[in-house]
Design a protein around this motif. Structure first.
Motif, PDB file in Angstrom:
ATOM      1  N   ASP A 190       4.836   3.002   4.174  1.00 49.36           N
ATOM      2  CA  ASP A 190       4.888   2.687   2.737  1.00 49.36           C
ATOM      3  C   ASP A 190       6.154   1.941   2.324  1.00 49.36           C
ATOM      4  N   THR A 191       6.847   1.347   3.261  1.00 50.36           N
ATOM      5  CA  THR A 191       8.027   0.546   2.951  1.00 50.36           C
ATOM      6  C   THR A 191       7.633  -0.922   2.938  1.00 50.36           C
ATOM      7  N   VAL A 218      13.777  -5.753   3.227  1.00 53.62           N
ATOM      8  CA  VAL A 218      13.059  -4.487   3.297  1.00 53.62           C
ATOM      9  C   VAL A 218      13.401  -3.675   2.062  1.00 53.62           C
ATOM     10  N   ASP A 219      12.385  -3.397   1.247  1.00 54.28           N
ATOM     11  CA  ASP A 219      12.571  -2.652  -0.012  1.00 54.28           C
ATOM     12  C   ASP A 219      13.684  -3.234  -0.866  1.00 54.28           C
ATOM     13  N   THR A 228       3.292  -4.132   4.863  1.00 52.64           N
ATOM     14  CA  THR A 228       3.572  -2.703   4.794  1.00 52.64           C
ATOM     15  C   THR A 228       2.976  -2.013   6.009  1.00 52.64           C
ATOM     16  N   VAL A 267      10.811   0.301  10.397  1.00 55.26           N
ATOM     17  CA  VAL A 267      10.206   0.255   9.057  1.00 55.26           C
ATOM     18  C   VAL A 267       9.333   1.491   8.857  1.00 55.26           C
TER      19      VAL A 267
END
Length: 272
Positions: free
Chosen positions: A250-251, A126-127, A227, A247
């Motif tokens: 926009d991640t 995640v990111d 996303t 989440v």
């Protein structure tokens, strides 16, 4: 790619009685905690048996492992061991051995007549950070990766991209990304395409989409991004049925092939 498994000298056979210390009992793991004559069989091949949790067994550097149940196979995939595993019991999406013929199947494997098959495992970030599940274990999926709303029937908007290009955006309760093994499990209930283990791909399918007619996709198993475009309730990341984290909008959730789980296949054996 399939390959023959070589017979090991003085093999150590790891019997996974449960995935971890605090796992609850289930029929799958209980069947491996009974005296089923495996000790004598392994001894006849010059080997020994190591029984216990997955962690206990991995400390013995096993030549091969025996495990039952989808949750235990998922735990083994997260641990990323060198030793192959002989799956036992009913595990949707994987070729397994019936519990009644386990001694015969293990004898075939110990004689060097089993085949190793590679099952795709997905890594999840995640990111660009290493994602961990609720037990602080790196998130790796043998079966599927899901984004889903915390509250049932609360629609969010999701985006899917592959290799840097947008595939689709849609409103739904969630989205599931399934490996070939996982495409025959939960994902099949939401009409995901069923994939052959021979292809390096994943099946991507909306869960309860807002529109009646929607698409499902078969996409490369590298550089896949999910996303959350918009949501009215928190969206949870779930990896092989294990909640990982919430989440935000926009991640980016990046999913890509991250090795494989080696499973042992033996010729068909008839139970008595």
């Amino acid at each position: 790619m399939d390959a023959a498994w070589a017979e090991a000298e003085q093999p150590v056979v790891g019997i996974i009685e449960r995935a971890c210390t605090d796992d609850s009992d289930d029929a799958g793991t209980r069947l491996l905690r009974v005296d089923n004559g495996l000790e004598g069989l392994v001894s006849d091949h010059g080997g020994t048996i190591a029984r216990g949790t997955l962690e206990d067994v991995l400390e013995t550097d096993p030549s091969l492992m025996v495990a039952a149940g989808a949750s235990t196979l998922s735990a083994i995939a997260r641990a990323d061991p060198d030793a192959p595993v002989l799956p036992v019991g009913d595990i949707v999406g994987l070729e397994t051995v019936n519990r009644d013929v386990l001694p015969d199947a293990l004898a075939v494997a110990l004689a060097g007549d089993a085949t190793i098959r590679q099952r795709s495992v997905l890594g999840v970030d995640v990111d660009d950070g290493t994602t961990r599940d609720g037990n602080n274990t790196p998130a790796r999926a043998l079966f599927d990766v899901t984004l889903v709303t915390d509250e049932p029937a609360r629609i969010s908007e999701y985006g899917v991209s592959s290799r840097g290009e947008s595939v689709a955006t849609f409103r739904a309760d969630g989205v599931v990304v399934a490996t070939p093994a996982g495409s025959r499990g939960y994902a099949s209930a939401v009409d995901a395409p069923q994939l052959s283990s021979a292809v390096d791909a994943v099946a991507v399918t909306p869960i309860a989409p807002f529109v009646m007619q929607t698409c499902q996709w078969v996409l490369p198993e590298d550089e896949l991004t999910l996303t959350v475009e918009r949501n009215d309730t928190p969206v949870r990341l779930v990896v092989d049925d294990r909640p990982a984290e919430t989440v935000p909008v926009d991640t980016a959730v990046t999913i890509a092939a991250d090795g494989a789980l080696s499973t042992l296949s033996v010729p068909d054996l008839e139970s008595e």
